[in-house]
Structures are given as C-alpha cells and as structure tokens.
Design an enzyme around this catalytic site. Structure first.
Site, PDB file in Angstrom:
ATOM      1  N   GLU A   1       0.796  -1.223   0.000  1.00 42.36           N
ATOM      2  CA  GLU A   1       0.000   0.000   0.000  1.00 42.36           C
ATOM      3  C   GLU A   1       0.833   1.281   0.000  1.00 42.36           C
ATOM      4  O   GLU A   1       0.425   2.279  -0.587  1.00 42.36           O
ATOM      5  CB  GLU A   1      -0.941   0.014   1.222  1.00 42.36           C
ATOM      6  CG  GLU A   1      -1.987  -1.086   1.228  1.00 42.36           C
ATOM      7  CD  GLU A   1      -3.042  -0.907   0.145  1.00 42.36           C
ATOM      8  OE1 GLU A   1      -3.070   0.158  -0.503  1.00 42.36           O
ATOM      9  OE2 GLU A   1      -3.833  -1.841  -0.070  1.00 42.36           O
TER      10      GLU A   1
ATOM     11  N   SER B   1     -51.442 -11.096 -14.868  1.00 41.60           N
ATOM     12  CA  SER B   1     -52.636 -10.250 -14.994  1.00 41.60           C
ATOM     13  C   SER B   1     -52.780  -9.196 -13.906  1.00 41.60           C
ATOM     14  O   SER B   1     -53.672  -8.345 -13.995  1.00 41.60           O
ATOM     15  CB  SER B   1     -53.890 -11.127 -15.020  1.00 41.60           C
ATOM     16  OG  SER B   1     -53.929 -11.909 -16.196  1.00 41.60           O
TER      17      SER B   1
END
Length: 650
Positions: A86, A365
């Site tokens: 890092e 529906s």
C-alpha cells in the site's frame, strides 16, 4: 532564433508559475473547507442501532463485531506486508508522498493498469471522513484528504496511524478490522498467522469483496501473491520465504464462517433493504456503525408474515422448495410495514436473496389494472365500468400473432367490469391499444414501474428483457402501485427508513414525497371493480368474510418452448401449468402483494399450488385487519352510480 527560444522559455515559465499559483490557491481553498480533524473519528464507531416503527430495537450492528488490536500486538510481518503493497515509503513521508504521486503518474501514463498515489495516512482519512465511491474521488476531496493527512501526521505517530488503519478497514463478509478477520477466517490471533495468511489479509482492503477468499479464491490468490512479490521486492522477506508462501493453498487454514452479525431471522430481508436505502439515499453504510436508524417495520406483522411463510400452520405448502415473496405497505404513509423475500432460508443466513424486490419474475394479470384499465379512465378513453368491450379472436396489434384468453375461449361483448373480474386477456390488450403505449408508459412511470421498451404483451405481463430492479415489477413495486388505488390516487415510493441520526447527532429525514399518480375518480373506479374480483371473480379463495377489500390475481405463462420442456420433464400435470402465481390485494389500510413459484421456472405450479398466493394473502390480511376500522372507500365527486355500474363525468 535565440530570441524565440528565450521568449518561449519565458512564456513557458510564466504559464507554469501561473498554473502553480492557481493550483496552490485552489488547494488552499479546498483545504480550508475540509472537516476539522478529530482523532476519535479514526477509531471504530459505536454500534448502529436499528429500531422498528414503535422505537423498539430490531438489531444492534457494529462495534461488538470489530475486535481491536493494540499496537504492541501487531506482528512486524503484517506491517511489512501492508506497507509493501500500500505505501512502501510510509515511514519516510509526512502524510503526503510527492515521490509516490509522481511514480503513480508515470506508471499510469505507461501502463494499462492504474496505480494510486494515496498514502496509508490518506487512505485512513478517506475511510474515516469521506465516501469511498469512485464518483466522489474528485480534486476537492483529494486536496482535503491530503490536508487532513498532513495534520494527522503531526498529531499521531506512525505506529498509531497503522493501528488505526488495521482496526478500521473492511475485510469482507461483514467483518471490520484485521484482528476480527484473523479470528473469523482462521480462528487465530494475528501473531499466530503464517506469512501467506498475513499477506492475504494485507491485500484485501483494496477490494474486500473482490479478494474474498471464500467467494473469489482465484482473485484472492492473485492478490496475495502480489503482496508477497512486493515484500520480496522491498526485501522484507527472503526468496525462500516467498516461494513457500506462494505455494500455500489459498484456503489453507480457512474455517467455516459464522455470521458476522446477529439479527433475527424474521427481519433478514427487511434489514437488507434498510441498509440499501440508507446507502442509496445518504451514501452511509449502516454496517460500519455509528447510526441510529428508525425504520417503518411493524415487528408484530413481520413476525406473523414470517410464520405464515415458513410454517405449515397457516398455509398448506406442497413442499419445502416452493418459494414465497411478499410486501405489505401501509396505505396511509406508503411505508413498507413487512416484507419476506424467501421461504425456508438456510439457518444463519445473513442478508440473503430478497425475491420481494427482484423483478425477474412475471406478475401476469396483476398488471392489467395499472397498465390497461386505469390509464383508460385517467385519459378519458373509457368513462364507465359498464362500457362494452369485445372479447373475440384477436391478434396482437401490428402482428399476425393471435392473443388467447387463459381458457382459450371467448365471451363476446362484455363490460369492462366483467373483463377485469374474469381476467380476460383480449379486452385488456385491446384497451391498451386504445390507450396507447406512450400514455400507458407515462401512467406506469408515476407508479415507479418502467420498461426500456414497452410492448403490447405488457398489457397482460410484466415480462421484460432488461436486467436490474429499475425495470419491470416486484412485490415491493406492486404493493405500492395498488396502494395508490387504495389511497385515492396518491403514490409514495416504497421506503423502509424514516430517519437516521449519525454519531454527531445530525438527523436526516428519509421519507419520500407523496405524489398524485392518478385522479381520485380513476382510483375509485378501479377499486370498485377490483372489489368484485374477490366476490365473483378469480380470487374467491382470498375472500375474508365481512372485510372490505379489493385485488387482482396474476398467472404467468410459459413460452411454447418452455412448455415443451415442462411437459417433457413432468408430463401434462394439469390444464393450467404456470411458472408464477401472484396476488395483489388491499383495504383502505394495507396493500399486500404476494408472489409464489419455484427458483427453477420450469418447475410448474398447477392445481392447489396455484392457490397458495391467495392463501398467504388471506391469512396475513385477516391478521392485519383485526385492529383497524373496517371502512369503505368514499365515492368522490365526479363519479355517479347507475345500478351496479359507475360512470365518471369528464
């Protein structure tokens, strides 16, 4: 020539100095607007407490699942692994590293891969003060990160900063801090982990879920090896150590995970949506702690719905594989009162699949009232529930593809009311043709139901080829859409959180605004017809004696190819076999949508299985209606009754 070169150099230097001054001024301006440095923010936050609608605690998420490590307990090998991958100059800079920044610029210019220029200190500041979303990584934010990093380096030692970082980072699977991850993944303290295991942990914060050894072992292995390579490059380990570590299996020592947080099983799906709403509305992560989250959950209703879905005491389920998803919305507020997204989830599941909000199943529906008929009354295409429609052989508009009713029969001239109560397909699509696709889409958009490309099949179906929750229908969307009928045309986007209070006492209201989605007359006309669906239509199994209610059933269809596959697998089990059966029903107080089906769509519903959605609705709505007035809707001005039919005056 010399003069040209001389003047060119002067111009270049002048522009450089000007750019430097402007950049410096901009940096100073951004820096002065940065939050005030508070070292306490670098430490883990207190728990996030989630409350139900009555102020009772549902879950306690946060700090108790983060085990802190003291500076003197951090192994040097972990420090070397973190700094190597890092920020290898961590012990040489004072918060911002110009050498690292220039190195990343040169790397990014020459390579297809990108390399960040942030130091560990800057990463810690970002985790503590700012959003980690890429969209928020702008010049202003970077300047503020840099300024706070420089200040932090003056107040805290390198050892303290590293300790803050190791205890702060997210490590996937709901765990925060590397000590927590070490104990959860390996059952050991950090000091007892191998080089390979420490390298894995050191590499995870860049993309915790991407490098998760449980779900993405190959990516985790690649990342671990990258960390080890960096350690070798910076002479933190020997070649022999490197060779042994990269040869270790990525799952070496991994143990079975226990849940990272403890939440009640009945609230799992609901809490998942709570976390999502807070993240979407505010950018804050509930699971990192520090928030008081006030939700819309009716705990008693949620428990009752969970019991209905997961036991055989109320509803007779054909097997344990059948799935149910349901959402209950409070009509007066539009809030989600209860929700279940899966049936018979594995014990200990945390934030599992929530089918209640997924849009990958067809609502059949139940789409007709909101796609076809309500727009017809809203836009003045129809003015009476007694208007006659033709239920005769018919092709989808502009095609030679025949449209069939569910029973493959026709009833000739019938009223709109009968077309709805008997769920006839032909009159529904004919109505959509009269309304127009654009008008229907505009009406649906007000109910938060959208299609990238809407077609006439959507008059009887929510099927969509698009992916993502913004397209199509779900129980969440349908319960809220029908709640607009129940509330006289007022729509509220479904929500789970009313407000949050952060660890500094700042309160944020998360209630959405109510909108008028349709005329009051439209809502009343639809409700009057949908009442009949219960007493004389397709949902008589959902009838609750004496209760004033309305609703609509919805059965999806197989394509011809899918139907052939089903028959080949199971045989012709019944005249009607479907992948999905749905029901949406409502009273003046609650709206409820229920989906039933199997994860495998080719496992069909038929016979008694087609009644389960109505059974779930009936049991839940009976419970919900116990302690509220059984009142009817009031007919608004502009509507008058002629016998059993209604007419709206334009």
């Amino acid at each position: 020539m010399r003069k040209i070169i001389k003047y060119s150099l002067i111009i270049f230097l002048s522009l450089f100095i000007l750019a430097f001054l402007i950049g410096s001024g901009l940096f100073i301006h951004y820096a002065t607007t940065a939050p005030k440095l508070d070292v306490s923010k670098l430490e883990s936050k207190p728990s996030s407490i989630v409350y139900d609608k009555d102020g009772n605690i549902i879950a306690d998420l946060g700090q108790e699942k983060r085990e802190m490590v003291a500076t003197n307990e951090i192994p040097l090998t972990l420090v070397d692994a973190i700094t190597s991958i890092e920020d290898h100059r961590f012990f040489n800079h004072r918060g911002v590293d110009p050498v690292r920044i220039m190195g990343s610029v040169l790397h990014n210019a020459k390579s297809d891969t990108t390399q960040g220029g942030s130091t560990l200190t800057q990463q810690l500041i970002k985790l503590s003060y700012f959003s980690t979303n890429k969209s928020d990584q702008n010049v202003k934010r970077k300047a503020q990160e840099a300024w706070l990093s420089v200040q932090l380096e003056r107040k805290a030692s390198k050892e303290e900063i590293l300790t803050f970082y190791i205890n702060k980072v997210y490590m996937a699977n709901g765990y925060y801090g590397m000590r927590t991850a070490a104990k959860a993944y390996y059952g050991k303290e950090l000091k007892d982990l191998s080089l390979s295991q420490l390298a894995l942990l050191a590499g995870m914060p860049q993309s915790p879920n991407g490098y998760n050894p449980y779900t993405n072992p190959e990516a985790a292995k690649t990342r671990r090896n990258t960390v080890l390579s960096s350690m070798l490059q910076y002479e933190k380990i020997s070649k022999d150590d490197y060779d042994k570590a990269v040869a270790a299996p990525i799952d070496e020592g991994l143990q079975k995970l226990s849940p990272s947080i403890t939440i009640p099983a009945y609230a799992d799906n609901f809490l998942k949506q709570v976390i999502e709403q807070v993240k979407n509305d505010t950018g804050q992560d509930v699971t990192t702690g520090g928030l008081k989250v006030y939700t819309t959950l009716d705990t008693n209703a949620q428990k009752y719905l969970y019991d209905i879905v997961n036991s055989d005491e109320y509803v007779s389920y054909p097997d344990n594989d059948m799935q149910v998803a349901s959402t209950v919305v409070d009509v007066s507020t539009g809030a989600v009162a209860a929700q279940i997204g899966a049936r018979k989830q594995d014990p200990g599941t945390i934030f599992g699949n929530n089918q209640a909000v997924n849009t990958d199943r067809d609502w059949g529906s139940t789409m007709k009232p909101i796609t076809d008929y309500a727009p017809a009354y809203e836009y003045g295409v129809y003015d009476s529930t007694g208007k006659y429609l033709s239920d005769n052989p018919y092709n989808y508009p502009g095609t030679d593809i025949p449209l069939y009713n569910w029973d493959h029969k026709y009833q000739g001239q019938i009223t709109v009311r009968r077309a709805i109560t008997q769920s006839r397909n032909v009159p529904a699509v004919k109505t959509l043709e009269s309304v127009g696709l654009d008008n229907s889409a505009e009406f649906l958009n007000k109910l938060n139901i959208k299609y990238q490309t809407m077609g006439y099949p959507n008059g009887i179906s929510s099927n969509t080829n698009e992916s993502g929750r913004e397209w199509g229908a779900s129980s969440e969307k349908m319960a809220s859409a029908y709640a607009a009928f129940a509330s006289g045309g007022i729509y509220t986007k479904p929500y789970y959180v009313t407000k949050i209070i952060d660890d500094e006492g700042k309160e944020t209201n998360l209630k959405p605004e109510k909108i008028r989605a349709m005329k009051e007359t439209t809502a009343y006309m639809m409700t009057d017809m949908l009442k009949d669906v219960i007493t004389q239509g397709t949902m008589t199994n959902g009838y609750i004696p004496g209760l004033i209610q309305a609703g609509k059933t919805g059965t999806s269809n197989y394509t011809d190819e899918q139907f052939e596959q089903v028959v080949a697998e199971y045989g012709m089990l019944d005249n009607l076999m479907a992948p999905d059966e749905n029901f949406v029903g409502y009273t003046p107080h609650y709206s409820m949508a229920v989906w039933t089906g199997y994860k495998n769509k080719l496992n069909p519903l038929y016979g008694p299985k087609l009644a389960v959605s109505l059974d779930v609705y009936r049991e839940m709505m009976t419970y919900l209606s116990q302690n509220v007035p059984n009142e009817d809707w009031v007919m608004p001005e502009g509507v008058y009754r002629n016998g059993s039919e209604l007419t709206v005056s334009n």
